[in-house]
Structure formats: C-alpha cells, structure tokens
Scaffold this active site. Structure first.
Site, short mmCIF file in Angstrom:
data_model
loop_
_atom_site.label_atom_id
_atom_site.label_comp_id
_atom_site.label_asym_id
_atom_site.label_seq_id
_atom_site.Cartn_x
_atom_site.Cartn_y
_atom_site.Cartn_z
N HIS A 1 -28.44 39.61 12.67
CA HIS A 1 -27.19 39.69 11.90
C HIS A 1 -27.50 39.24 10.47
O HIS A 1 -28.29 38.31 10.27
CB HIS A 1 -26.13 38.71 12.45
CG HIS A 1 -25.31 39.22 13.59
ND1 HIS A 1 -24.89 38.39 14.63
CD2 HIS A 1 -24.77 40.44 13.85
CE1 HIS A 1 -24.15 39.08 15.47
NE2 HIS A 1 -24.06 40.33 15.03
N CYS B 1 -22.06 31.31 12.33
CA CYS B 1 -21.62 32.16 13.45
C CYS B 1 -20.34 31.61 14.07
O CYS B 1 -19.54 32.38 14.62
CB CYS B 1 -22.68 32.22 14.54
SG CYS B 1 -24.23 32.94 14.04
N1 ARG Z 1 -25.18 35.62 21.27
C1 ARG Z 1 -24.47 36.16 20.15
C2 ARG Z 1 -24.88 37.61 19.93
O1 ARG Z 1 -26.05 37.89 20.08
C3 ARG Z 1 -24.72 35.36 18.92
C4 ARG Z 1 -23.87 35.78 17.76
C5 ARG Z 1 -24.18 35.03 16.51
N2 ARG Z 1 -23.24 35.30 15.52
C6 ARG Z 1 -23.51 35.53 14.23
N3 ARG Z 1 -22.53 35.64 13.39
N4 ARG Z 1 -24.74 35.69 13.81
O2 ARG Z 1 -24.09 38.46 19.62
#
Ligand code: ARG
Length: 268
Positions: free
Chosen positions: A167, A261
């Site tokens: 991300h 996150c």
């Molecule tokens: N386990 C989640 C996923 O893989 C983690 C999300 C992390 N969020 C972020 N904004 N980077 O989707």
C-alpha cells in the site's frame, strides 16, 4: 521549519476481533502467534496519543469475522466532505467496505461507491492540493481516474514495486502540505523521478525504517506519530524540523499494518 499543526478528525476501529487468519500480504503469517489483548492495548495508546495532540477520534464499531477492520485507513478516502468508498482486492476484506460507507452515510456524508478496486487511504493520500495514488498491488490504476472524478483533485499515479510495501501508506508518509517522507526503492524509476520533482526536500527513509513500517506514520503538519522502532526516520524527521511521537503497534504489524493503517482522516 514546520510549526503549524492543524487539529484533525480521525476515524478508528478498535481491534476487538483482530487476528491473523489469512495471508494477503507478506507480513501476515497465520501460523505465527499473536496477542489480541496486546493489540487492543497498543491501539488504545495510539488513540490516546491523538487525543493528547488535540485531535478528535471517532470510532466505528468493529464487526466479528473482519479481523483487518482495525485498519480504518482502508475504509474510505475523504476530501472536502466528499467520500469515496472502497472496493477491496481480497474477498476476506470485502464486507468492510459497506460498513465504512454506512458510517459516513449515517453522519450525513454523501458516499460514492467505486467501480474499480481502491483501498482508500491505504493507497490514496492527500498531499496539499493533490492526491498521490499508489497502484501495483491493491488499488487499480483504473481507480485513479475515478478518484480524480469523485474527489475533484488532481491524482498523481505512483507505481509500487516492492510486495512488502503493498500500500502507498507503507512506503510514503505525507508530512505537511508540501513535503513527504518515503522509501525510494518501493517505487518504480519513473515514480521515483516524479517524487523527486514534486518533493525535492523530502525526508528519505532507509530500509530499516521501512522494515518496521516506519513510514506508516500520521502527521498533523507539525507532529509525526510513527512506530517507535523507526529510529533513523525519527532522527531524520527531527532534523527536518518536525516533532515526533513514537508509538508501539508491533502486534498490528503482524497483519502488515502500523499507525497510519489504523487511522482514517475525516475531512469535512
Ligand atoms: N492485513 C491488511 C491487508 O493486508 C493490512 C492493511 C494495512 N493497511 C494499510 N493502510 N496499509 O489488507
């Protein structure tokens, strides 16, 4: 020197049902132990950090069976009172999208649901007047045009190339209206050149910072809340004139998430 903080409104989701039961990013190991009670305590101290800085924190009710719902950044993108809902790449997180959209609708926001995959502020970050949008792993390139249309800000596409930084908010942090911190190697050569052009004075993170999700940080323009383990980045931010507050959300890192996150900014 960075001196102006502005009070922010954040939306967070208590990790009541936090777990690592599937693997949709390289950080997640469903066979490794985790401590849900510790995750809640770490999350509470992140929330308290925001309150101590003078910000407002709203909470959305966590839902059973959605262990990643704690990662509120993925719930929407908001600019000028407009809300773009999300569409997750992975089925495991799909039911979070309507839950976050309902939260906004119940509070009078008009929510536009997307036609293309986008994972909210995980990949779409407001930087001054423009939106920086990541693609490569989760949010689709097609969604960038849709984001520009709905949120009415120019969208700059950034190509993510390292699966560990899947991300945009794991590879780049918006510090204030004119500056960011980022890990160059997480981006394609072309996107690195664009970042250099847009942010010539950027704070550059190193591999150790990124490996503790140090860039998954939240700035109010003056104070940057970042993982306490990111000591090099912390020092670089201070050199650049920012205040810093270190927080420990190491349990949530087992799902691939950090402070940012867990935090969705609500811009009315
Ligand atoms: N386990 C989640 C996923 O893989 C983690 C999300 C992390 N969020 C972020 N904004 N980077 O989707």
């Amino acid at each position: 020197m960075k001196v102006t903080a502005s009070p922010r409104r954040y939306l967070m989701c208590r990790p009541t049902y936090f777990a690592v039961t599937y693997r949709i990013n390289p950080w997640m190991d469903p066979t490794a132990p985790y401590d849900s009670a510790l995750a809640v305590r770490q999350w509470e101290s992140l929330r308290q950090t925001y309150l101590d800085l003078g910000h407002t924190v709203d909470e959305i009710d966590p839902l059973p069976g959605l262990p990643d719902m704690v990662f509120a950044a993925n719930g929407a993108t908001t600019v000028d009172g407009r809300v773009l809902g999300v569409q997750f790449r992975d089925a495991e997180r799909a039911d979070e999208a309507p839950a976050y959209a309902s939260w906004f609708r119940e509070r009078g926001f008009v929510v536009t649901m997307p036609k293309h995959t986008n994972e909210g502020e995980g990949d779409i970050l407001l930087a001054g007047d423009v939106l920086l949008a990541g693609t490569g792993f989760r949010t689709s390139h097609a969604s960038h045009a849709e984001t520009q249309e709905v949120l009415r800000r120019p969208v700059i596409t950034l190509q993510l190339v390292d699966p560990n930084y899947y991300h945009l908010d794991t590879a780049l942090c918006v510090l204030d209206e004119t500056n960011v911190a980022y890990l160059p190697s997480a981006f394609s050569p072309g996107s690195q050149a664009v970042l250099q052009q847009l942010f010539p004075h950027a704070v550059i993170a190193d591999a150790q910072d990124a490996a503790v999700l140090g860039l998954n940080a939240v700035s109010d323009g003056r104070t940057v809340v970042l993982p306490v383990q990111a000591t090099h980045l912390d020092a670089e931010l201070r050199k650049a004139g920012y205040e810093t507050v270190g927080v420990d959300v190491s349990e949530l890192r087992k799902a691939g998430g950090g402070p940012k996150c867990c935090t969705l900014e609500v811009r009315s």
